[in-house]
Design an enzyme around this catalytic site. Structure first.
Site, PDB file in Angstrom:
ATOM      1  N   ASP A  50       0.826  -1.208   0.000  1.00 46.80           N
ATOM      2  CA  ASP A  50       0.000   0.000   0.000  1.00 46.80           C
ATOM      3  C   ASP A  50       0.862   1.260   0.000  1.00 46.80           C
ATOM      4  O   ASP A  50       0.676   2.169  -0.818  1.00 46.80           O
ATOM      5  CB  ASP A  50      -0.912   0.021   1.238  1.00 46.80           C
ATOM      6  N   GLU A  73      -5.517   6.918   0.407  1.00 47.85           N
ATOM      7  CA  GLU A  73      -5.928   6.113   1.556  1.00 47.85           C
ATOM      8  C   GLU A  73      -4.887   6.098   2.667  1.00 47.85           C
ATOM      9  O   GLU A  73      -5.219   5.932   3.836  1.00 47.85           O
ATOM     10  CB  GLU A  73      -6.217   4.674   1.096  1.00 47.85           C
ATOM     11  N   ASP A 145      -6.323   4.578  -4.654  1.00 54.67           N
ATOM     12  CA  ASP A 145      -6.445   3.398  -3.804  1.00 54.67           C
ATOM     13  C   ASP A 145      -5.344   2.437  -4.244  1.00 54.67           C
ATOM     14  O   ASP A 145      -5.474   1.749  -5.249  1.00 54.67           O
ATOM     15  CB  ASP A 145      -7.819   2.744  -3.948  1.00 54.67           C
ATOM     16  N   ILE A 147      -3.955  -0.439  -3.135  1.00 58.96           N
ATOM     17  CA  ILE A 147      -4.313  -1.859  -3.239  1.00 58.96           C
ATOM     18  C   ILE A 147      -5.753  -1.997  -2.763  1.00 58.96           C
ATOM     19  O   ILE A 147      -6.032  -1.980  -1.569  1.00 58.96           O
ATOM     20  CB  ILE A 147      -3.394  -2.773  -2.402  1.00 58.96           C
ATOM     21  N   ASP A 148      -6.656  -2.128  -3.702  1.00 63.28           N
ATOM     22  CA  ASP A 148      -8.064  -2.350  -3.388  1.00 63.28           C
ATOM     23  C   ASP A 148      -8.324  -3.856  -3.458  1.00 63.28           C
ATOM     24  O   ASP A 148      -8.074  -4.481  -4.477  1.00 63.28           O
ATOM     25  CB  ASP A 148      -8.942  -1.614  -4.407  1.00 63.28           C
ATOM     26  N   THR A 150      -7.768  -6.238  -0.267  1.00 63.92           N
ATOM     27  CA  THR A 150      -6.671  -6.765   0.543  1.00 63.92           C
ATOM     28  C   THR A 150      -6.645  -8.290   0.552  1.00 63.92           C
ATOM     29  O   THR A 150      -5.601  -8.915   0.313  1.00 63.92           O
ATOM     30  CB  THR A 150      -6.786  -6.251   1.989  1.00 63.92           C
ATOM     31  N   ASP A 297     -13.144   4.270  -3.574  1.00 64.71           N
ATOM     32  CA  ASP A 297     -13.671   2.906  -3.713  1.00 64.71           C
ATOM     33  C   ASP A 297     -14.497   2.715  -4.977  1.00 64.71           C
ATOM     34  O   ASP A 297     -14.701   1.579  -5.420  1.00 64.71           O
ATOM     35  CB  ASP A 297     -14.550   2.543  -2.514  1.00 64.71           C
TER      36      ASP A 297
END
Length: 366
Positions: A50, A73, A145, A147-148, A150, A297
């Site tokens: 991230d 984020e 974002d 790393i959308d 996880t 998101d």
């Protein structure tokens, strides 16, 4: 004549492509080969990925568009703590290696790319902190974002690196990198790894990451890859959505549920692998408020679906709101479909399913 947001599009693809290099490296080095690091601790692979991916994206954006705010984020405060020196070194190393990769066709040194730039640990931490903007209306801003998805990332499933440009509350550009998506669903031999790109009024495209130009790539237009089965794409994570309600809707409309992590769901919908993407607020207990969705998101995925010919709204049919700040306000859920007729059917089915759910709750109340 140059098309609107042409430079922004190429910068965004370059940033996402290099961030995907980071996430793939993290998975191969820290996840696949060292399963003991999967615990959610300060040095978990997701945390490393991230931070490093956001450092790469923000570095590129700030070199190309220094005056543009970024809504991201992550923040770098934890990385500056002495106890996290090892984590900080990993993040800096990963980000530096990705930024110093040789330039490919279409990339520019002025975007902060290549080995000729001097990069310090603090400059990369500052790049991460550039994502602290509060969002809001009447401005031009990027959402990140890194790393959308996880859990999808950790198990080698679907995850996404997501970037969007919002101007005056409207998403005008979206780029989603999906390292684990098949290039062509009907032909697995073609390999995996795609970048999906959409520009307002210019359509949606699927790009192979070895070049950031759009030459030789196919437009994504519904139904690009019509599936024999009508799927409703939903989250794999029960905490993120109301799975029982989605099942009622799916049963009524004769849809097959397909669980998937991240905004990769939007990408599959945009090229016709699914018919519906549905995300409803998960049930809460003890008076707890539903999770407030963040603009990062859904902003990239929403424009991808629209430019591919689909439709997306909240569950009541109202437009999505990207000018309220970092969040999207009251969570009423999200409905994306391949066409307008189906969209209306889904919204109506949701109302009926919610009525049934409310009636059961009332009956169960002593």
């Amino acid at each position: 004549m140059t098309k609107a947001f042409s430079v922004e599009k190429h910068v965004a693809i370059a940033a996402v492509r290099r961030a995907c290099l980071v996430t793939c490296t993290v998975f191969n080095q820290l996840v696949r080969d060292r399963t003991d690091t999967l615990k959610k601790e300060d040095e978990s692979p997701v945390t490393v990925g991230d931070y490093a991916a956001q450092a790469v994206i923000n570095t590129v954006l700030k070199n190309a568009f220094p005056n543009d705010p970024i809504v991201g984020e992550e923040g770098a405060d934890a990385l500056r703590q002495g106890s996290n020196a090892r984590l900080r070194e990993r993040v800096v190393s990963l980000a530096t290696n990705a930024l110093e990769e040789d330039l490919i066709d279409g990339e520019k040194v002025q975007w902060g790319l290549g080995s000729e730039h001097e990069r310090s640990s603090e400059s990369l931490l500052k790049a991460i902190d550039e994502g602290n903007d509060t969002g809001g209306p009447n401005k031009r801003m990027w959402t990140v974002d890194p790393i959308d998805g996880t859990k999808g990332f950790l198990r080698g499933g679907q995850y996404a690196v997501c970037l969007s440009l919002i101007v005056n509350s409207q998403v005008v550009l979206g780029v989603i990198g999906c390292p684990n998506i098949q290039i062509h669903p009907a032909n697995p031999d073609e390999g995996k790894g795609c970048i999906f790109v959409a520009v307002r009024g210019q359509g949606a495209f699927q790009v192979i990451p070895n070049s950031i130009t759009l030459s030789g790539t196919g437009a994504v237009k519904l139904p690009y890859f019509p599936s024999e089965t009508s799927y409703v794409l939903q989250s794999e994570e029960p905490k993120h959505t109301n799975i029982p309600l989605i099942k009622r809707v799916s049963d009524e409309l004769h849809l097959t549920e397909w669980g998937m992590d991240s905004q990769a769901k939007y990408c599959c919908l945009a090229r016709g692998e699914g018919a519906v993407y549905l995300r409803m607020p998960a049930p809460t207990v003890g008076g707890k408020q539903p999770y407030e969705e963040r603009i990062w998101d859904h902003a990239p995925g929403s424009i991808l679906v629209e430019e591919a010919g689909g439709k997306i709204t909240d569950s009541e049919g109202a437009p999505l709101r990207f000018g309220l700040g970092r969040g999207m306000g009251e969570n009423r859920g999200f409905v994306a479909t391949v066409d307008e007729e189906l969209h209306g059917q889904v919204v109506s089915a949701i109302k009926r399913a919610q009525f049934t759910e409310d009636a059961k709750k009332t009956k169960a109340t002593p």
